[in-house]
Design a protein around this motif. Structure first.
Motif, short mmCIF file in Angstrom:
data_model
loop_
_atom_site.label_atom_id
_atom_site.label_comp_id
_atom_site.label_asym_id
_atom_site.label_seq_id
_atom_site.Cartn_x
_atom_site.Cartn_y
_atom_site.Cartn_z
N ASP A 215 43.41 40.17 31.85
CA ASP A 215 43.57 40.10 33.29
C ASP A 215 44.77 39.21 33.54
O ASP A 215 44.79 38.06 33.09
CB ASP A 215 42.31 39.50 33.95
CG ASP A 215 42.34 39.58 35.47
OD1 ASP A 215 43.43 39.44 36.05
OD2 ASP A 215 41.28 39.77 36.07
N PRO A 216 45.82 39.70 34.21
CA PRO A 216 47.00 38.87 34.44
C PRO A 216 46.69 37.60 35.22
O PRO A 216 47.44 36.63 35.15
CB PRO A 216 47.95 39.80 35.21
CG PRO A 216 47.08 40.87 35.76
CD PRO A 216 45.97 41.04 34.79
N ASP A 217 45.59 37.58 35.95
CA ASP A 217 45.17 36.39 36.68
C ASP A 217 44.17 35.63 35.80
O ASP A 217 43.00 36.00 35.71
CB ASP A 217 44.52 36.78 38.01
CG ASP A 217 44.18 35.55 38.87
OD1 ASP A 217 44.16 34.43 38.33
OD2 ASP A 217 43.93 35.74 40.07
N ILE A 218 44.63 34.57 35.15
CA ILE A 218 43.75 33.86 34.22
C ILE A 218 42.63 33.13 34.94
O ILE A 218 41.63 32.76 34.32
CB ILE A 218 44.54 32.88 33.32
CG1 ILE A 218 45.32 31.87 34.15
CG2 ILE A 218 45.46 33.64 32.38
CD1 ILE A 218 46.00 30.83 33.31
N ASN A 219 42.76 32.94 36.25
CA ASN A 219 41.65 32.35 37.00
C ASN A 219 40.46 33.31 37.01
O ASN A 219 39.31 32.88 36.96
CB ASN A 219 42.09 32.03 38.43
CG ASN A 219 43.12 30.93 38.48
OD1 ASN A 219 42.83 29.79 38.13
ND2 ASN A 219 44.32 31.25 38.90
#
Length: 232
Positions: A215-219
């Motif tokens: 997921d490019p959003d590591i959050n």
């Protein structure tokens, strides 16, 4: 050697994997990001990289830069990644082509410089797999063993991973280190993925710390990591 550096409470964690391009940097980024959000001082170390770009006369590795950007101990990239090679080849071969050698002493010297950072956690990302050769029958795993680091194993979920995971896990234990857990990194399609993950859970006694898909959003990725890992 001591498990800690200057701060006796520093947690030292070494992230390794079943092979190269298995997701070590991705897992390290997720972990660093989560710990920083908990207001912990996090230093990062990627002692060796091969595959860099020349930027203003300096070799910059993409993975090392990603870690440097997330950590919060104001480290220059040369401190994060002191041994870097331009070509994406085995590091000891790259060193040999330059007429040099990589030694455990060099790696430990770079690590000991982190003492001034007074970090709560130091996340070290290995290169390749556990038994990355440095040349002259020396391996990067010896550095982790000398420092008695806790180890996180990243398993690249693909055909053959069961064998790779068990061999790596057994080698970590044979070196006298504590594998605090493993992460299933699911960056490619795998038939019977759930079955393979369940099999690994029965084979590896260390806990599964998470199951990640890229997921490019590591959050967002943090949602798939067990709280035990985020509470280091």
């Amino acid at each position: 050697m001591s498990k800690t550096i200057a701060n006796k409470n520093t947690r030292a964690i070494f992230i390794t994997a079943t092979d190269t391009d298995a997701g070590k940097t991705y897992v390290a980024r997720v972990l660093v990001n989560a710990l920083v959000k908990q207001n912990k001082r996090v230093a990062v170390y990627k002692p060796i990289s091969a595959g860099c770009e020349q930027v203003n006369g300096q070799l910059i590795n993409e993975d090392a830069l990603a870690l440097t950007t997330l950590a919060n101990c104001q480290q220059p990239i040369a401190e994060v990644n002191p041994i870097a090679f331009l070509e994406p080849i085995a590091p000891h071969i790259a060193a040999n082509k330059q007429g040099s050698a990589i030694t455990i002493a060099d790696i430990e010297r770079g690590y000991n410089k982190l003492a001034q950072r007074n970090a709560d956690v130091i996340i070290t990302e290995g290169a390749g797999g556990w038994r990355l050769p440095l040349g002259n029958n020396v391996f990067l795993s010896e550095f982790a063993a000398n420092k008695q680091m806790d180890v996180i194993l990243v398993v690249n979920m693909k055909l053959g991973c069961l064998n790779h995971a068990m061999l790596t896990y057994q080698a970590i234990l044979a070196d006298g280190l504590n594998c605090i857990g493993w992460v299933a990194n699911c960056q490619s399609d795998m038939d019977y993925l759930t079955d393979n993950i369940n099999e690994l859970k029965t084979m590896i006694t260390a806990p599964c710390l998470g199951v990640l898909a890229f997921d490019p959003d590591i959050n967002n990725a943090e949602k798939h990591i067990q709280s035990a890992l985020l509470e280091l």
